[in-house]
Design an enzyme around this catalytic site. Structure first.
Site, PDB file in Angstrom:
ATOM      1  N   TYR A 157       0.842  -1.204   0.000  1.00 28.71           N
ATOM      2  CA  TYR A 157       0.000   0.000   0.000  1.00 28.71           C
ATOM      3  C   TYR A 157       0.876   1.253   0.000  1.00 28.71           C
ATOM      4  O   TYR A 157       0.483   2.313  -0.489  1.00 28.71           O
ATOM      5  CB  TYR A 157      -0.940  -0.039   1.214  1.00 28.71           C
ATOM      6  CG  TYR A 157      -2.281   0.585   0.947  1.00 28.71           C
ATOM      7  CD1 TYR A 157      -3.246  -0.086   0.208  1.00 28.71           C
ATOM      8  CD2 TYR A 157      -2.589   1.852   1.425  1.00 28.71           C
ATOM      9  CE1 TYR A 157      -4.477   0.483  -0.033  1.00 28.71           C
ATOM     10  CE2 TYR A 157      -3.822   2.429   1.189  1.00 28.71           C
ATOM     11  CZ  TYR A 157      -4.751   1.738   0.459  1.00 28.71           C
ATOM     12  OH  TYR A 157      -5.975   2.311   0.218  1.00 28.71           O
ATOM     13  N   LYS A 164      -3.751   8.228   2.937  1.00 29.27           N
ATOM     14  CA  LYS A 164      -4.967   7.995   3.734  1.00 29.27           C
ATOM     15  C   LYS A 164      -4.822   8.593   5.141  1.00 29.27           C
ATOM     16  O   LYS A 164      -5.803   9.078   5.704  1.00 29.27           O
ATOM     17  CB  LYS A 164      -5.283   6.499   3.815  1.00 29.27           C
ATOM     18  CG  LYS A 164      -5.698   5.869   2.485  1.00 29.27           C
ATOM     19  CD  LYS A 164      -6.865   6.579   1.820  1.00 29.27           C
ATOM     20  CE  LYS A 164      -7.433   5.815   0.644  1.00 29.27           C
ATOM     21  NZ  LYS A 164      -8.361   6.623  -0.176  1.00 29.27           N
TER      22      LYS A 164
HETATM   23  P1  NAD Z   1     -12.272   2.899  -8.354  1.00 30.03           P
HETATM   24  O1  NAD Z   1     -11.049   2.678  -9.184  1.00 30.03           O
HETATM   25  O2  NAD Z   1     -13.556   2.432  -8.879  1.00 30.03           O
HETATM   26  O3  NAD Z   1     -12.411   4.433  -7.941  1.00 30.03           O
HETATM   27  C1  NAD Z   1     -11.308   5.314  -7.885  1.00 30.03           C
HETATM   28  C2  NAD Z   1     -11.765   6.552  -8.603  1.00 30.03           C
HETATM   29  O4  NAD Z   1     -10.784   7.595  -8.479  1.00 30.03           O
HETATM   30  C3  NAD Z   1     -11.987   6.323 -10.106  1.00 30.03           C
HETATM   31  O5  NAD Z   1     -13.297   6.700 -10.457  1.00 30.03           O
HETATM   32  C4  NAD Z   1     -10.976   7.242 -10.757  1.00 30.03           C
HETATM   33  O6  NAD Z   1     -11.431   7.774 -11.987  1.00 30.03           O
HETATM   34  C5  NAD Z   1     -10.882   8.320  -9.691  1.00 30.03           C
HETATM   35  N1  NAD Z   1      -9.735   9.206  -9.871  1.00 30.03           N
HETATM   36  C6  NAD Z   1      -8.413   8.882  -9.836  1.00 30.03           C
HETATM   37  N2  NAD Z   1      -7.681   9.998 -10.119  1.00 30.03           N
HETATM   38  C7  NAD Z   1      -8.572  11.019 -10.329  1.00 30.03           C
HETATM   39  C8  NAD Z   1      -8.441  12.381 -10.675  1.00 30.03           C
HETATM   40  N3  NAD Z   1      -7.241  12.947 -10.877  1.00 30.03           N
HETATM   41  N4  NAD Z   1      -9.576  13.120 -10.807  1.00 30.03           N
HETATM   42  C9  NAD Z   1     -10.798  12.569 -10.627  1.00 30.03           C
HETATM   43  N5  NAD Z   1     -10.988  11.279 -10.304  1.00 30.03           N
HETATM   44  C10 NAD Z   1      -9.872  10.518 -10.167  1.00 30.03           C
HETATM   45  O7  NAD Z   1     -11.934   2.180  -6.946  1.00 30.03           O
HETATM   46  P2  NAD Z   1     -12.661   2.261  -5.536  1.00 30.03           P
HETATM   47  O8  NAD Z   1     -12.142   1.103  -4.780  1.00 30.03           O
HETATM   48  O9  NAD Z   1     -14.106   2.450  -5.710  1.00 30.03           O
HETATM   49  O10 NAD Z   1     -11.998   3.548  -4.875  1.00 30.03           O
HETATM   50  C11 NAD Z   1     -12.741   4.610  -4.345  1.00 30.03           C
HETATM   51  C12 NAD Z   1     -12.130   5.078  -3.032  1.00 30.03           C
HETATM   52  O11 NAD Z   1     -12.293   4.060  -2.055  1.00 30.03           O
HETATM   53  C13 NAD Z   1     -10.656   5.395  -3.081  1.00 30.03           C
HETATM   54  O12 NAD Z   1     -10.381   6.518  -2.265  1.00 30.03           O
HETATM   55  C14 NAD Z   1     -10.035   4.153  -2.456  1.00 30.03           C
HETATM   56  O13 NAD Z   1      -8.752   4.395  -1.892  1.00 30.03           O
HETATM   57  C15 NAD Z   1     -11.064   3.889  -1.392  1.00 30.03           C
HETATM   58  N6  NAD Z   1     -11.018   2.558  -0.791  1.00 30.03           N
HETATM   59  C16 NAD Z   1     -11.056   1.435  -1.586  1.00 30.03           C
HETATM   60  C17 NAD Z   1     -10.980   0.196  -0.990  1.00 30.03           C
HETATM   61  C18 NAD Z   1     -10.973  -1.043  -1.839  1.00 30.03           C
HETATM   62  O14 NAD Z   1     -10.556  -2.102  -1.339  1.00 30.03           O
HETATM   63  N7  NAD Z   1     -11.420  -0.993  -3.078  1.00 30.03           N
HETATM   64  C19 NAD Z   1     -10.908   0.075   0.402  1.00 30.03           C
HETATM   65  C20 NAD Z   1     -10.899   1.231   1.179  1.00 30.03           C
HETATM   66  C21 NAD Z   1     -10.942   2.466   0.572  1.00 30.03           C
END
Ligand code: NAD
Length: 257
Positions: A157, A164
C-alpha cells in the site's frame, strides 16, 4: 422520530465513478433510491462512455467531466450540482498512485510519486471543502473513503498509506472548521473490495483472503454495505456525527491476532 431516509429535493455531487464496481457507483445508486438528484463526475474522456452507460436509466441526473486537480472543473461540477437542487451531499471517492509506487519497498517512494498520490488522494478534499462551504448554504454532509493502511502497515500500500493518514487528518480539521455552518465531514474506512483501484495494490487477492479469515464477521464486505453507511452519513439520522472515520470492515480493525 421518523427513521425513513428521504433525500428528495436535495442534490448530491459524486466524485469517483469509474465502472460498475466503483464504491462511488454503489453510493450513487443508494442516494438516487433515496430520492437525491445526482451529479456524477468522471475523471477523463476514457471513462465517459462507461459512466454514461451505467447511468442511462436514471432520472434526475447530470454528468460532467472533472479531474479533481482541475479547480475550474471542480467549480463547474459544484455549480451544476447546486443548480439541480439544494446541495446537501458530496461523495469524495477518489484515489491514485503510480503503479510502481505500490510495488517494492516504501523507502523507494519518489518525490513525484509522493506528490501525485497525496495531491489526488488527499489534497483534493480541500478545494472540495471550500466549494462545499460556498454551495452548501443549508448545511450538508461530505463523505470521503479511506483505508486501515492509514494507521497499520499493509505491504504494497506504501505511499497510499501516507495519503490515507493525511486524508483522515483533513477530515477532522475540516469538520472542526465547517461545523458551525452545519457542514459535516466524515470518512468511511472500507475493508478490501475488488475494484479497479484495488487491483493496483500488489498482493490484493491475499489481503482479501486474510481479511475474510480474521474479521469477526468471518467474511469480506460488499460495496452495498459501504453505500448504506454513506446513505446514513448523508441523512439527518447522522446529524450528530462529524469528524469521524467509520470502519465498514466486518470488524477487522479490532483484531490483534
Ligand atoms: P475505483 O477505481 O472504482 O475508484 C477510484 C476513482 O478515483 C476512479 O473513479 C478514478 O477515476 C478516480 N480518480 C483517480 N484519479 C482522479 C483524478 N485525478 N480526478 C478525478 N478522479 C480521479 O476504486 P474504488 O475502490 O471504488 O476507490 C474509491 C475510493 O475508495 C478510493 O479513495 C479508495 O482508496 C477507497 N477505498 C477502496 C478500498 C478497496 O478495497 N477498493 C478500500 C478502502 C478504501
Amino acid at each position: 422520530m421518523s427513521v425513513s431516509i428521504d433525500l428528495s429535493s436535495t442534490s448530491a455531487l459524486i466524485f469517483g465513478v469509474a465502472n460498475h464496481r466503483s464504491i462511488a457507483w454503489s453510493i450513487a445508486k443508494c442516494l438516487h433510491d433515496a430520492g437525491a438528484h445526482l451529479t456524477i463526475t468522471y475523471q477523463n474522456e476514457r471513462l465517459k462512455r462507461s459512466v454514461y452507460d451505467l447511468t442511462k436509466d436514471l432520472d434526475n441526473i447530470a454528468i460532467t467531466e472533472c479531474d479533481v486537480t482541475d479547480e475550474a472543473a471542480l467549480s463547474k461540477a459544484f455549480s451544476i450540482a447546486s443548480s439541480m437542487s439544494t446541495l446537501s451531499t458530496v461523495i469524495h471517492s477518489v484515489a491514485f498512485a503510480q503503479r510502481e509506487e505500490l510495488e517494492g519497498n516504501f523507502s523507494l517512494t519518489t518525490p513525484e510519486g509522493f506528490r501525485l498520490a497525496l495531491e489526488i488522494s488527499a489534497y483534493s478534499l480541500i478545494p472540495i471543502a471550500r466549494l462545499a462551504g460556498k454551495h452548501m448554504t443549508q448545511g450538508g454532509s461530505v463523505i470521503t473513503m479511506t483505508f486501515h493502511a492509514s494507521e497499520k502497515v499493509y505491504p504494497g500500500y506504501n505511499v497510499m498509506g501516507v495519503a490515507k493518514a493525511a486524508l483522515e487528518n483533513e477530515v477532522i480539521q475540516l469538520a472542526s472548521e465547517y461545523g458551525e455552518r452545519n457542514i459535516r465531514f466524515n470518512a468511511i474506512s472500507a475493508g478490501p473490495l475488488n475494484t479497479l483501484a484495488a487491483r493496483g495494490i500488489h498482493g490484493y487477492a491475499k489481503m482479501e483472503q486474510i481479511h475474510a479469515a480474521r474479521a469477526p464477521l468471518r467474511r469480506n464486505i460488499s460495496q452495498d454495505e459501504v453505500a448504506s453507511t454513506a446513505l446514513f452519513l448523508a441523512s439527518n439520522l447522522s446529524s450528530g456525527i462529524t469528524g469521524a472515520t467509520i470502519p465498514v470492515d466486518a470488524g477487522y480493525n479490532i483484531m490483534g491476532v
